[in-house]
Design an enzyme around this catalytic site. Structure first.
Site, PDB file in Angstrom:
ATOM      1  N   LYS A 106      10.588  15.490 -10.786  1.00  0.00           N
ATOM      2  CA  LYS A 106       9.241  14.895 -10.384  1.00  0.00           C
ATOM      3  C   LYS A 106       8.494  14.561 -11.798  1.00  0.00           C
ATOM      4  O   LYS A 106       8.735  15.531 -12.894  1.00  0.00           O
ATOM      5  CB  LYS A 106       8.272  15.667  -9.635  1.00  0.00           C
ATOM      6  CG  LYS A 106       7.407  14.675  -8.813  1.00  0.00           C
ATOM      7  CD  LYS A 106       8.120  14.009  -7.672  1.00  0.00           C
ATOM      8  CE  LYS A 106       7.059  13.083  -6.783  1.00  0.00           C
ATOM      9  NZ  LYS A 106       8.014  12.644  -5.494  1.00  0.00           N
TER      10      LYS A 106
HETATM   11  P1  NAD Z   1       0.106   5.592  -2.778  1.00  0.00           P
HETATM   12  O1  NAD Z   1      -0.652   5.841  -3.808  1.00  0.00           O
HETATM   13  O2  NAD Z   1       0.446   4.270  -2.431  1.00  0.00           O
HETATM   14  O3  NAD Z   1      -0.979   5.608  -1.448  1.00  0.00           O
HETATM   15  C1  NAD Z   1      -1.649   7.021  -1.261  1.00  0.00           C
HETATM   16  C2  NAD Z   1      -2.677   6.613  -0.027  1.00  0.00           C
HETATM   17  O4  NAD Z   1      -3.316   7.790   0.239  1.00  0.00           O
HETATM   18  C3  NAD Z   1      -3.802   5.770  -0.444  1.00  0.00           C
HETATM   19  O5  NAD Z   1      -3.951   4.736   0.737  1.00  0.00           O
HETATM   20  C4  NAD Z   1      -4.929   6.593  -0.761  1.00  0.00           C
HETATM   21  O6  NAD Z   1      -6.407   5.975  -0.563  1.00  0.00           O
HETATM   22  C5  NAD Z   1      -4.815   7.744   0.331  1.00  0.00           C
HETATM   23  N1  NAD Z   1      -5.474   9.073   0.160  1.00  0.00           N
HETATM   24  C6  NAD Z   1      -5.725   9.597  -1.078  1.00  0.00           C
HETATM   25  N2  NAD Z   1      -6.377  10.712  -0.934  1.00  0.00           N
HETATM   26  C7  NAD Z   1      -6.736  10.749   0.460  1.00  0.00           C
HETATM   27  C8  NAD Z   1      -7.345  11.689   1.398  1.00  0.00           C
HETATM   28  N3  NAD Z   1      -7.794  12.556   0.694  1.00  0.00           N
HETATM   29  N4  NAD Z   1      -7.354  11.217   2.631  1.00  0.00           N
HETATM   30  C9  NAD Z   1      -6.782  10.254   3.119  1.00  0.00           C
HETATM   31  N5  NAD Z   1      -6.069   9.248   2.205  1.00  0.00           N
HETATM   32  C10 NAD Z   1      -6.151   9.382   1.149  1.00  0.00           C
HETATM   33  O7  NAD Z   1       1.059   6.703  -2.469  1.00  0.00           O
HETATM   34  P2  NAD Z   1       2.544   6.720  -1.532  1.00  0.00           P
HETATM   35  O8  NAD Z   1       3.499   6.272  -2.443  1.00  0.00           O
HETATM   36  O9  NAD Z   1       2.285   5.962  -0.113  1.00  0.00           O
HETATM   37  O10 NAD Z   1       2.603   8.308  -1.354  1.00  0.00           O
HETATM   38  C11 NAD Z   1       1.944   9.018  -0.527  1.00  0.00           C
HETATM   39  C12 NAD Z   1       2.656  10.322   0.022  1.00  0.00           C
HETATM   40  O11 NAD Z   1       4.124  10.035   0.251  1.00  0.00           O
HETATM   41  C13 NAD Z   1       2.716  11.186  -1.228  1.00  0.00           C
HETATM   42  O12 NAD Z   1       2.658  12.526  -1.057  1.00  0.00           O
HETATM   43  C14 NAD Z   1       4.115  10.949  -2.089  1.00  0.00           C
HETATM   44  O13 NAD Z   1       4.438  12.088  -2.657  1.00  0.00           O
HETATM   45  C15 NAD Z   1       4.990  10.897  -0.499  1.00  0.00           C
HETATM   46  N6  NAD Z   1       6.164   9.902  -1.008  1.00  0.00           N
HETATM   47  C16 NAD Z   1       6.241   8.825  -1.149  1.00  0.00           C
HETATM   48  C17 NAD Z   1       7.220   7.998  -1.268  1.00  0.00           C
HETATM   49  C18 NAD Z   1       7.395   6.660  -1.874  1.00  0.00           C
HETATM   50  O14 NAD Z   1       8.524   6.080  -1.951  1.00  0.00           O
HETATM   51  N7  NAD Z   1       6.365   6.096  -2.531  1.00  0.00           N
HETATM   52  C19 NAD Z   1       8.592   8.630  -1.269  1.00  0.00           C
HETATM   53  C20 NAD Z   1       8.420   9.900  -0.353  1.00  0.00           C
HETATM   54  C21 NAD Z   1       7.404  10.335  -0.379  1.00  0.00           C
END
Ligand code: NAD
Length: 422
Positions: free
Chosen positions: A111
């Site tokens: 990561k």
């Molecule tokens: P992103 O940046 O696209 O979206 C994150 C979202 O969470 C945004 O809408 C933001 O406003 C919201 N957010 C932030 N703080 C918050 C809070 N306190 N309460 C409610 N909402 C809040 O990120 P993403 O890529 O969608 O990732 C989200 C999660 O999924 C993370 O934990 C990431 O590690 C995990 N993840 C992502 C992927 C991927 O392919 N992008 C793969 C596996 C896991």
């Protein structure tokens, strides 16, 4: 946590290690391996100087942590967020190791991250930050070494800048150095929606297993970024009512079901904040997590469901789209309440599965159709779900414990086969 880990000691790393310890204890893991697998193989800390638009230079802390490479190149996203720190990145890298092993992908876990609020930067500043960070971690990444991808606060454009920076250094285009790229430079169809699609596939399997009626089901999603918004869309397309979604500012609730296509159009095309769409009642994130629903999908940040609010959670299935959204104490409370938990390393593995497809396509210079990608994703993630379910029933363990034990066991086997160098 032993003194060896002082540098990494943060709540998220403690959570990852506590989960690992519980699984290692239960599977009676060799003590030598236990110590080895608790610590990341390599942790790189860089300070990233960036010329800002006003002419000043700001320095941002950046990290790349490789947890394990016994089964292949390490793989994992890059996060841009003001709370990024070494311990959090190390925890996320460890989860990536178990996730890749559980899905049967030939990868270890990694990561990366930069402590920055990306929305406060101009496009030019973001590009300069990304290129300098990429140059700083360049010695440790590469298609056969360690392959970054998007995570919170990064996207396909950020991946394109990393791919270009790397390619400029070696002198030819190297698409396989990152995944989650734009299609024009070797990205894969279906990568952007892959994590959300995977969340939906495993949720549907869980609902079938629990004999829950799709027509009567309701879904609540915390986070409306990459994972949350695609989960919402594909849930809706699968005929499931999405009654609430949120972002960092709060959430929208409509008991009859939100108009997800309209919401996506207004937020993505018109750039409207969730709140201004007025497509539902405005609620806080605390209220959202306590809504009565069939499926709750945390898809924002880690440690959102804690001992403080776990008692209020009223879902039947918890599908962890985010990494580490549930603390150890909360996990126990939810389990005691009979909530079926699809753990993060299984529920959100769709992203890395399609990243693997992208990397294979880049290596072969041969690209697949969207249908092939969806079918293969469904095949791999559904098989991982059922293997985990069977194992959990055979071991009388929770789904999280079964997933961790399966992932850790595959990594342990690889270490035992390779032996210790020198
Ligand atoms: P992103 O940046 O696209 O979206 C994150 C979202 O969470 C945004 O809408 C933001 O406003 C919201 N957010 C932030 N703080 C918050 C809070 N306190 N309460 C409610 N909402 C809040 O990120 P993403 O890529 O969608 O990732 C989200 C999660 O999924 C993370 O934990 C990431 O590690 C995990 N993840 C992502 C992927 C991927 O392919 N992008 C793969 C596996 C896991």
């Amino acid at each position: 946590m032993s003194d060896d880990m002082n540098e990494l000691d943060t709540p998220t790393f403690r959570l990852a290690v506590a989960q690992f310890d519980q699984a290692a204890e239960r599977m009676n893991l060799d003590p030598n391996l236990r110590q080895r697998l608790k610590l990341p193989e390599r942790s790189l800390i860089v300070s990233v100087p960036v010329r800002m638009d006003d002419g000043t230079v700001k320095v941002f802390m950046g990290y790349r942590v490789q947890h394990d490479s016994s089964r292949g190149p390490s793989k994992g996203g890059i996060r841009y967020h003001p709370d990024v720190n070494l311990g959090e990145v190390a925890a996320l890298a460890m989860w990536m190791t178990w996730k890749c092993a559980l899905a049967g992908l030939p990868y270890g876990g990694a990561k990366g991250g930069v402590r920055v609020a990306p929305k406060e930067l101009s496009r030019g500043e973001l590009q300069r930050l990304t290129r300098r960070y990429a140059a700083d971690i360049l010695p440790v990444i590469g298609p056969d070494k360690d392959v970054p991808a998007p995570d919170v606060g990064t996207n396909s454009q950020v991946m394109a800048w990393i791919m270009d920076t790397y390619s400029q250094q070696v002198g030819f285009a190297v698409p396989g150095v990152v995944t989650g790229k734009p299609l024009s430079i070797g990205g894969s169809l279906g990568r952007e929606e892959a994590t959300g699609r995977g969340v939906v596939y495993v949720t549907l399997e869980a609902m079938r297993h629990l004999s829950l009626d799709i027509d009567k089901a309701s879904v609540v999603i915390q986070g409306f970024g990459n994972v949350g918004s695609h989960t919402a869309r594909i849930m809706r397309e699968s005929g499931i009512r999405v009654i609430a979604v949120s972002d960092a500012s709060g959430g929208l609730y409509n008991a009859k079901g939100l108009d997800i296509p309209e919401l996506l159009r207004r937020c993505n095309q018109d750039g409207q904040p969730l709140h201004d769409t007025k497509l539902g009642d405005w609620i806080t994130n605390e209220e959202l997590l306590a809504l009565d629903c069939t499926v709750l999908v945390p898809a924002a940040l880690s440690e959102q469901i804690t001992h403080k609010n776990a008692n209020k959670v009223r879902c039947r299935v918890l599908a962890e789209g985010a990494n580490g959204p549930t603390t150890l104490e909360a996990d126990q409370v939810l389990t005691d309440k009979g909530i079926f938990i699809i753990p993060d390393i299984l529920a959100n593995s769709g992203g890395v599965i399609v990243s693997y497809f992208e990397w294979v396509q880049d290596a072969q210079r041969f690209f697949w159709k969207a249908k092939d990608i969806q079918d293969r994703l469904q095949e791999i993630i559904t098989a991982a779900f059922h293997r985990t379910l069977q194992f959990s029933m055979a071991q009388q363990a929770t789904m999280r414990m079964a997933a961790l034990m399966s992932g850790i066991d595959k990594v342990a086997q690889a270490h035992l086969a390779r032996g210790l160098f020198p």
